[in-house]
Motif scaffolding. Structure first.
Motif, PDB file in Angstrom:
ATOM      1  N   VAL A 234      13.567   0.866  -0.360  1.00 39.03           N
ATOM      2  CA  VAL A 234      12.106   0.973  -0.530  1.00 39.03           C
ATOM      3  C   VAL A 234      11.441   0.123   0.538  1.00 39.03           C
ATOM      4  O   VAL A 234      11.812  -1.041   0.733  1.00 39.03           O
ATOM      5  N   LEU A 235      10.481   0.720   1.215  1.00 42.07           N
ATOM      6  CA  LEU A 235       9.692   0.005   2.212  1.00 42.07           C
ATOM      7  C   LEU A 235       8.244   0.033   1.757  1.00 42.07           C
ATOM      8  O   LEU A 235       7.662   1.101   1.560  1.00 42.07           O
ATOM      9  N   ILE A 236       7.674  -1.120   1.576  1.00 38.57           N
ATOM     10  CA  ILE A 236       6.293  -1.229   1.131  1.00 38.57           C
ATOM     11  C   ILE A 236       5.489  -1.861   2.260  1.00 38.57           C
ATOM     12  O   ILE A 236       5.789  -2.982   2.684  1.00 38.57           O
ATOM     13  N   ALA A 237       4.487  -1.151   2.745  1.00 38.10           N
ATOM     14  CA  ALA A 237       3.659  -1.641   3.848  1.00 38.10           C
ATOM     15  C   ALA A 237       2.310  -2.109   3.324  1.00 38.10           C
ATOM     16  O   ALA A 237       1.843  -1.650   2.276  1.00 38.10           O
ATOM     17  N   GLU A 238       1.693  -3.010   4.035  1.00 41.39           N
ATOM     18  CA  GLU A 238       0.386  -3.560   3.734  1.00 41.39           C
ATOM     19  C   GLU A 238       0.320  -4.176   2.346  1.00 41.39           C
ATOM     20  O   GLU A 238      -0.651  -4.011   1.633  1.00 41.39           O
ATOM     21  N   LEU A 239       1.343  -4.864   1.965  1.00 47.13           N
ATOM     22  CA  LEU A 239       1.385  -5.487   0.647  1.00 47.13           C
ATOM     23  C   LEU A 239       0.715  -6.831   0.707  1.00 47.13           C
ATOM     24  O   LEU A 239       1.022  -7.637   1.540  1.00 47.13           O
TER      25      LEU A 239
ATOM     26  N   VAL B 120      -3.895  -3.942  -0.012  1.00 47.76           N
ATOM     27  CA  VAL B 120      -3.762  -5.307  -0.497  1.00 47.76           C
ATOM     28  C   VAL B 120      -4.610  -5.545  -1.752  1.00 47.76           C
ATOM     29  O   VAL B 120      -4.321  -6.424  -2.561  1.00 47.76           O
ATOM     30  N   LYS B 121      -5.625  -4.730  -1.955  1.00 48.03           N
ATOM     31  CA  LYS B 121      -6.500  -4.881  -3.128  1.00 48.03           C
ATOM     32  C   LYS B 121      -5.997  -4.105  -4.338  1.00 48.03           C
ATOM     33  O   LYS B 121      -6.651  -4.077  -5.372  1.00 48.03           O
ATOM     34  N   ASN B 122      -4.846  -3.464  -4.216  1.00 52.13           N
ATOM     35  CA  ASN B 122      -4.294  -2.679  -5.317  1.00 52.13           C
ATOM     36  C   ASN B 122      -3.873  -3.597  -6.460  1.00 52.13           C
ATOM     37  O   ASN B 122      -3.138  -4.562  -6.261  1.00 52.13           O
ATOM     38  N   ARG B 123      -4.370  -3.309  -7.652  1.00 54.76           N
ATOM     39  CA  ARG B 123      -4.040  -4.115  -8.828  1.00 54.76           C
ATOM     40  C   ARG B 123      -3.310  -3.302  -9.898  1.00 54.76           C
ATOM     41  O   ARG B 123      -3.098  -3.786 -10.996  1.00 54.76           O
ATOM     42  N   ARG B 124      -2.915  -2.069  -9.575  1.00 57.69           N
ATOM     43  CA  ARG B 124      -2.227  -1.225 -10.563  1.00 57.69           C
ATOM     44  C   ARG B 124      -0.712  -1.380 -10.384  1.00 57.69           C
ATOM     45  O   ARG B 124      -0.020  -0.491  -9.925  1.00 57.69           O
ATOM     46  N   TYR B 125      -0.209  -2.533 -10.787  1.00 58.73           N
ATOM     47  CA  TYR B 125       1.187  -2.879 -10.572  1.00 58.73           C
ATOM     48  C   TYR B 125       2.126  -1.993 -11.396  1.00 58.73           C
ATOM     49  O   TYR B 125       3.199  -1.616 -10.932  1.00 58.73           O
ATOM     50  N   GLU B 126       1.718  -1.652 -12.611  1.00 57.06           N
ATOM     51  CA  GLU B 126       2.578  -0.861 -13.495  1.00 57.06           C
ATOM     52  C   GLU B 126       2.825   0.535 -12.929  1.00 57.06           C
ATOM     53  O   GLU B 126       3.936   1.055 -13.010  1.00 57.06           O
ATOM     54  N   GLU B 127       1.782   1.145 -12.337  1.00 54.80           N
ATOM     55  CA  GLU B 127       1.936   2.487 -11.762  1.00 54.80           C
ATOM     56  C   GLU B 127       2.878   2.455 -10.565  1.00 54.80           C
ATOM     57  O   GLU B 127       3.693   3.358 -10.382  1.00 54.80           O
ATOM     58  N   VAL B 128       2.778   1.426  -9.762  1.00 51.34           N
ATOM     59  CA  VAL B 128       3.641   1.320  -8.579  1.00 51.34           C
ATOM     60  C   VAL B 128       5.093   1.122  -9.007  1.00 51.34           C
ATOM     61  O   VAL B 128       5.988   1.810  -8.512  1.00 51.34           O
ATOM     62  N   THR B 129       5.332   0.230  -9.931  1.00 48.20           N
ATOM     63  CA  THR B 129       6.712  -0.016 -10.359  1.00 48.20           C
ATOM     64  C   THR B 129       7.302   1.184 -11.091  1.00 48.20           C
ATOM     65  O   THR B 129       8.482   1.496 -10.916  1.00 48.20           O
TER      66      THR B 129
END
Length: 145
Positions: free
Chosen positions: A140-145, A120-129
């Motif tokens: 796509v299944l994203i857990a703990e978002l 939940v503290k992940n702030r690297r949105y560009e890398e994920v997308t």
């Protein structure tokens, strides 16, 4: 002053103790097997049911030991119950070892799945997308978002 008495306890033979331990162990296996059969009713029974392989092996060994050492009808009854427990546990394991004679049919179409566990503290949105775009998954299944 109180008088000290020396009490002696009766000695139990080793074979008699071993027979009592075998009967007690068979009783425990019977209770655990019956508990495992109630796995749909109680969550603790579901946890016990996870040990069916171990229950099968232990109850089969106990049945063999009790059959070897049978000297009385109660020992024979415990052996039969332990063997019944081993068969019951084996009946739950048998589908995992039976092969299906039908060949699996495929349509030739594949589906790509992506499952990500994000903090939940992940702030690297560009890398994920960019990773999701690179994988090009159908779902796509994203857990703990």
């Amino acid at each position: 002053m109180a008088e000290v008495t020396n009490k002696t306890f009766p000695r139990v033979s080793l074979t008699r103790l071993a027979k009592h331990i075998l009967v007690l162990s068979a009783g425990i296996c019977i209770i655990l097997t019956v508990t495992a059969e109630c796995e749909r009713l109680w969550w603790i029974a579901y946890l016990v049911a996870q040990f069916r392989v171990e229950l099968f092996g232990i109850s089969l060994l106990l049945a063999l030991f009790l059959l070897i050492n049978q000297r009385s009808k109660p020992m024979m009854a415990c052996a039969i119950c332990a063997f019944g427990c081993s068969l019951l546990n084996f009946s739950h394991l048998l589908p995992y070892y039976m092969t299906n004679s039908k060949a699996a049919t495929t349509s030739g179409k594949t589906i790509r799945l992506l499952q990500m566990n994000l903090n939940v503290k992940n702030r690297r949105y560009e890398e994920v997308t960019s990773y999701i775009n690179d994988v090009n998954a159908d779902a796509v299944l994203i857990a703990e978002l």
